[in-house]
Design a protein around this motif. Structure first.
Motif, PDB file in Angstrom:
ATOM      1  N   LYS A 193      -7.094  -3.205   0.086  1.00 50.32           N
ATOM      2  CA  LYS A 193      -6.568  -2.023  -0.120  1.00 50.32           C
ATOM      3  C   LYS A 193      -6.696  -1.155   0.943  1.00 50.32           C
ATOM      4  O   LYS A 193      -5.952  -0.128   1.401  1.00 50.32           O
ATOM      5  CB  LYS A 193      -7.383  -1.295  -1.326  1.00 50.32           C
ATOM      6  N   ARG A 194      -7.992  -1.089   1.606  1.00 47.84           N
ATOM      7  CA  ARG A 194      -8.078  -0.428   2.951  1.00 47.84           C
ATOM      8  C   ARG A 194      -7.058  -0.756   3.876  1.00 47.84           C
ATOM      9  O   ARG A 194      -6.623   0.231   4.737  1.00 47.84           O
ATOM     10  CB  ARG A 194      -9.410  -0.774   3.447  1.00 47.84           C
ATOM     11  N   LEU A 195      -6.917  -2.086   4.041  1.00 47.21           N
ATOM     12  CA  LEU A 195      -5.751  -2.247   5.248  1.00 47.21           C
ATOM     13  C   LEU A 195      -4.071  -1.828   4.884  1.00 47.21           C
ATOM     14  O   LEU A 195      -3.574  -1.493   5.652  1.00 47.21           O
ATOM     15  CB  LEU A 195      -5.705  -4.108   5.399  1.00 47.21           C
ATOM     16  N   LEU A 196      -4.199  -1.918   3.483  1.00 47.13           N
ATOM     17  CA  LEU A 196      -2.809  -1.372   2.883  1.00 47.13           C
ATOM     18  C   LEU A 196      -2.732   0.402   3.456  1.00 47.13           C
ATOM     19  O   LEU A 196      -1.567   0.677   3.643  1.00 47.13           O
ATOM     20  CB  LEU A 196      -2.677  -1.630   1.746  1.00 47.13           C
ATOM     21  N   VAL A 197      -3.530   1.049   3.319  1.00 48.90           N
ATOM     22  CA  VAL A 197      -3.328   2.195   3.277  1.00 48.90           C
ATOM     23  C   VAL A 197      -3.897   3.042   4.679  1.00 48.90           C
ATOM     24  O   VAL A 197      -3.437   4.188   5.170  1.00 48.90           O
ATOM     25  CB  VAL A 197      -4.104   3.239   2.263  1.00 48.90           C
ATOM     26  N   HIS A 198      -4.638   2.118   5.442  1.00 43.28           N
ATOM     27  CA  HIS A 198      -5.154   2.783   6.774  1.00 43.28           C
ATOM     28  C   HIS A 198      -4.425   1.983   8.023  1.00 43.28           C
ATOM     29  O   HIS A 198      -4.813   2.253   9.091  1.00 43.28           O
ATOM     30  CB  HIS A 198      -6.407   2.708   6.614  1.00 43.28           C
ATOM     31  N   THR A 199      -3.782   0.996   7.631  1.00 43.82           N
ATOM     32  CA  THR A 199      -3.022   0.273   8.694  1.00 43.82           C
ATOM     33  C   THR A 199      -1.502   0.186   8.561  1.00 43.82           C
ATOM     34  O   THR A 199      -1.008   0.473   7.452  1.00 43.82           O
ATOM     35  CB  THR A 199      -3.540  -1.203   9.159  1.00 43.82           C
ATOM     36  N   ASP A 200      -0.660  -0.268   9.566  1.00 39.41           N
ATOM     37  CA  ASP A 200       0.779  -0.526   8.993  1.00 39.41           C
ATOM     38  C   ASP A 200       1.220  -1.994   9.120  1.00 39.41           C
ATOM     39  O   ASP A 200       2.032  -2.558   9.045  1.00 39.41           O
ATOM     40  CB  ASP A 200       1.497   0.087  10.208  1.00 39.41           C
ATOM     41  N   TRP A 201       0.085  -2.853   8.755  1.00 44.83           N
ATOM     42  CA  TRP A 201       0.092  -4.369   8.632  1.00 44.83           C
ATOM     43  C   TRP A 201       1.116  -4.581   7.337  1.00 44.83           C
ATOM     44  O   TRP A 201       0.930  -3.911   6.171  1.00 44.83           O
ATOM     45  CB  TRP A 201      -1.252  -4.993   8.424  1.00 44.83           C
ATOM     46  N   THR A 202       1.782  -5.702   7.431  1.00 40.05           N
ATOM     47  CA  THR A 202       2.620  -5.985   6.193  1.00 40.05           C
ATOM     48  C   THR A 202       1.632  -6.732   5.347  1.00 40.05           C
ATOM     49  O   THR A 202       0.456  -7.290   5.635  1.00 40.05           O
ATOM     50  CB  THR A 202       3.828  -7.166   6.852  1.00 40.05           C
ATOM     51  N   ALA A 203       1.993  -7.124   4.031  1.00 36.61           N
ATOM     52  CA  ALA A 203       1.007  -7.814   3.169  1.00 36.61           C
ATOM     53  C   ALA A 203       0.831  -9.117   3.686  1.00 36.61           C
ATOM     54  O   ALA A 203      -0.147  -9.694   3.354  1.00 36.61           O
ATOM     55  CB  ALA A 203       1.959  -7.850   1.546  1.00 36.61           C
ATOM     56  N   LYS A 204       1.793  -9.782   4.269  1.00 31.73           N
ATOM     57  CA  LYS A 204       1.718 -10.960   4.822  1.00 31.73           C
ATOM     58  C   LYS A 204       0.535 -11.026   5.756  1.00 31.73           C
ATOM     59  O   LYS A 204      -0.190 -11.922   5.952  1.00 31.73           O
ATOM     60  CB  LYS A 204       3.060 -11.474   5.524  1.00 31.73           C
ATOM     61  N   GLU A 205       0.505 -10.241   6.872  1.00 34.74           N
ATOM     62  CA  GLU A 205      -0.580 -10.138   7.765  1.00 34.74           C
ATOM     63  C   GLU A 205      -1.589  -9.866   7.293  1.00 34.74           C
ATOM     64  O   GLU A 205      -2.849 -10.393   7.731  1.00 34.74           O
ATOM     65  CB  GLU A 205      -0.123  -8.881   8.766  1.00 34.74           C
ATOM     66  N   ILE A 206      -1.900  -9.025   6.198  1.00 31.11           N
ATOM     67  CA  ILE A 206      -3.288  -8.845   5.399  1.00 31.11           C
ATOM     68  C   ILE A 206      -3.703 -10.204   4.660  1.00 31.11           C
ATOM     69  O   ILE A 206      -4.824 -10.360   4.855  1.00 31.11           O
ATOM     70  CB  ILE A 206      -2.862  -7.717   4.445  1.00 31.11           C
ATOM     71  N   ALA A 207      -2.739 -10.788   4.226  1.00 29.68           N
ATOM     72  CA  ALA A 207      -3.122 -12.036   3.668  1.00 29.68           C
ATOM     73  C   ALA A 207      -3.782 -12.963   4.597  1.00 29.68           C
ATOM     74  O   ALA A 207      -4.868 -13.698   4.418  1.00 29.68           O
ATOM     75  CB  ALA A 207      -1.929 -12.924   2.922  1.00 29.68           C
ATOM     76  N   TYR A 208      -2.970 -13.117   5.721  1.00 32.92           N
ATOM     77  CA  TYR A 208      -3.628 -13.997   6.750  1.00 32.92           C
ATOM     78  C   TYR A 208      -5.182 -13.739   7.195  1.00 32.92           C
ATOM     79  O   TYR A 208      -5.918 -14.348   7.427  1.00 32.92           O
ATOM     80  CB  TYR A 208      -2.670 -14.121   8.091  1.00 32.92           C
ATOM     81  N   ALA A 209      -5.191 -12.336   7.443  1.00 34.43           N
ATOM     82  CA  ALA A 209      -6.335 -11.603   7.998  1.00 34.43           C
ATOM     83  C   ALA A 209      -7.274 -12.003   6.951  1.00 34.43           C
ATOM     84  O   ALA A 209      -8.894 -12.251   7.350  1.00 34.43           O
ATOM     85  CB  ALA A 209      -6.107  -9.910   8.224  1.00 34.43           C
ATOM     86  N   SER A 267       2.789  -3.780  -1.763  1.00 35.50           N
ATOM     87  CA  SER A 267       3.621  -2.731  -1.455  1.00 35.50           C
ATOM     88  C   SER A 267       3.778  -1.632  -2.453  1.00 35.50           C
ATOM     89  O   SER A 267       3.727  -0.365  -2.076  1.00 35.50           O
ATOM     90  CB  SER A 267       5.178  -3.446  -1.257  1.00 35.50           C
ATOM     91  N   GLY A 268       3.697  -1.940  -3.597  1.00 35.78           N
ATOM     92  CA  GLY A 268       3.814  -0.561  -4.694  1.00 35.78           C
ATOM     93  C   GLY A 268       2.501   0.103  -4.550  1.00 35.78           C
ATOM     94  O   GLY A 268       2.606   1.213  -4.654  1.00 35.78           O
ATOM     95  N   PHE A 269       1.220  -0.659  -4.369  1.00 38.23           N
ATOM     96  CA  PHE A 269      -0.023  -0.021  -4.025  1.00 38.23           C
ATOM     97  C   PHE A 269      -0.062   1.147  -2.942  1.00 38.23           C
ATOM     98  O   PHE A 269      -0.305   2.275  -3.183  1.00 38.23           O
ATOM     99  CB  PHE A 269      -1.193  -0.974  -4.248  1.00 38.23           C
ATOM    100  N   ARG A 270       0.463   0.448  -1.763  1.00 38.71           N
ATOM    101  CA  ARG A 270       0.639   1.193  -0.497  1.00 38.71           C
ATOM    102  C   ARG A 270       1.599   2.476  -0.716  1.00 38.71           C
ATOM    103  O   ARG A 270       1.255   3.417  -0.502  1.00 38.71           O
ATOM    104  CB  ARG A 270       1.124   0.333   0.540  1.00 38.71           C
ATOM    105  N   LYS A 271       2.611   2.345  -1.520  1.00 43.84           N
ATOM    106  CA  LYS A 271       3.516   3.432  -1.775  1.00 43.84           C
ATOM    107  C   LYS A 271       3.115   4.503  -2.539  1.00 43.84           C
ATOM    108  O   LYS A 271       3.124   5.700  -2.327  1.00 43.84           O
ATOM    109  CB  LYS A 271       4.945   2.861  -2.248  1.00 43.84           C
ATOM    110  N   LYS A 272       2.343   4.142  -3.579  1.00 41.98           N
ATOM    111  CA  LYS A 272       1.916   4.915  -4.650  1.00 41.98           C
ATOM    112  C   LYS A 272       0.813   5.724  -3.922  1.00 41.98           C
ATOM    113  O   LYS A 272       0.450   6.771  -4.287  1.00 41.98           O
ATOM    114  CB  LYS A 272       1.542   4.246  -5.668  1.00 41.98           C
ATOM    115  N   TYR A 273      -0.230   5.139  -3.356  1.00 44.88           N
ATOM    116  CA  TYR A 273      -1.411   5.785  -2.738  1.00 44.88           C
ATOM    117  C   TYR A 273      -1.027   6.817  -1.511  1.00 44.88           C
ATOM    118  O   TYR A 273      -1.424   7.960  -1.700  1.00 44.88           O
ATOM    119  CB  TYR A 273      -2.450   4.714  -2.036  1.00 44.88           C
TER     120      TYR A 273
END
Length: 290
Positions: A237-253, A275-281
């Motif tokens: 969640k932190r990476l989704l809303v505080h970076t522009d990483w894709t879900a794939k990049e976050i999964a690998y990280a 993607s839905g969590f990022r957009k809504k937040y």
């Protein structure tokens, strides 16, 4: 904004009043890399990661560098922020002194606060006032004196945190059960990006996975698998809303070779895809949005 700071040989500690002059700076990246202790009175509203806390009276907050802090409403009186780096005082290296890692910081329920009972308010205020006085004195012993007051603050706060956030029987036992709780928390915090299964942590604790699970049940703690996965999801969640990483990049990280599996896990835990969590937040937190 008046800031008091000691910064010598990479060791840094400082204090700043939390008020209308400083809040924008505090909410920025200025203090992000520091360990932070906040002392707030009634009327504050702050957000730590994705949780909102309102203060009804004297309250302490303990914020790690990986957590995201936002002060959304100021109280009637200014608060205080003490910030310091690990070179000044590392709670992991000094664990035997203060035993707060896994409790005040990096605890499994991501609960970074403790309220201050009336009978303890005077002592907490005294510690903050002494730290403030040391900055004013600028004596040669400033560093060690402030470190002494900081240790007292962490020890006292740890005692309060245990009473307020742990099962009563467990909080009163300083031995095996409490140390087991802290050790598991520390291991998860250090390894969640590489180790995702209960068996991984059971191995490190020299236990069978079933024994680890049964022990958590006996202590009325969340199940180990939930704790591990919740920590992973929090970081996602932190990476989704505080970076522009894709879900794939976050999964690998976060140590997942199969991004689709990670996305399914995220959906199971949150009820929506990454993607839905990022957009809504982001939509809910746009300037001008209620």
């Amino acid at each position: 904004m008046k800031q008091r700071i000691f910064d010598v040989n990479l060791k840094t500690i400082g204090m700043v009043h939390i008020d209308s002059d400083s809040v924008e700076d505090i909410n920025s990246e200025t203090y992000k890399s520091y360990i932070k202790v906040l002392y707030l009175n009634e009327g504050f509203e702050i957000k730590v990661d994705f949780k909102i806390y309102s203060t009804d009276g004297p309250t302490l907050f303990f914020i790690s560098p990986n957590q995201v802090l936002s002060i959304d409403e100021l109280g009637r009186q200014p608060g205080l922020l003490v910030f310091y780096n690990r070179d000044f005082y590392c709670i992991q290296l000094h664990d035997e002194e203060v035993a707060c890692d896994g409790l005040l910081f990096n605890n499994i329920n991501n609960m970074p606060m403790t309220t201050i009972p009336e009978q303890d308010a005077g002592f907490i205020e005294y510690l903050f006032s002494r730290i403030q006085d040391e900055f004013e004195l600028r004596d040669s012993s400033l560093e060690e004196m402030i470190r002494t007051y900081l240790k007292q603050l962490l020890i006292k706060s740890t005692r309060l945190w245990k009473v307020q956030h742990l099962d009563g029987a467990m909080a009163s036992r300083p031995g095996t059960d409490l140390e087991f709780f802290r050790k598991f928390t520390q291991l998860v915090e250090a390894n969640y990006k590489e180790k995702h299964n209960v068996a991984d942590y059971a191995d490190m604790l020299l236990l069978a996975p079933k024994t680890l699970t049964h022990r958590f049940k006996r202590l009325s703690l969340p199940q180990p698998n939930d704790i591990i996965k919740n920590r992973i999801i929090l970081e996602a969640k932190r990476l989704l809303v505080h970076t522009d990483w894709t879900a794939k990049e976050i999964a690998y990280a976060l140590g997942y070779d199969d991004p689709a599996y990670f996305s399914r896990l995220f959906f199971i835990k949150t009820g929506e895809p990454p993607s839905g969590f990022r957009k809504k937040y982001l939509s809910a937190n746009e300037p001008g949005q209620a």
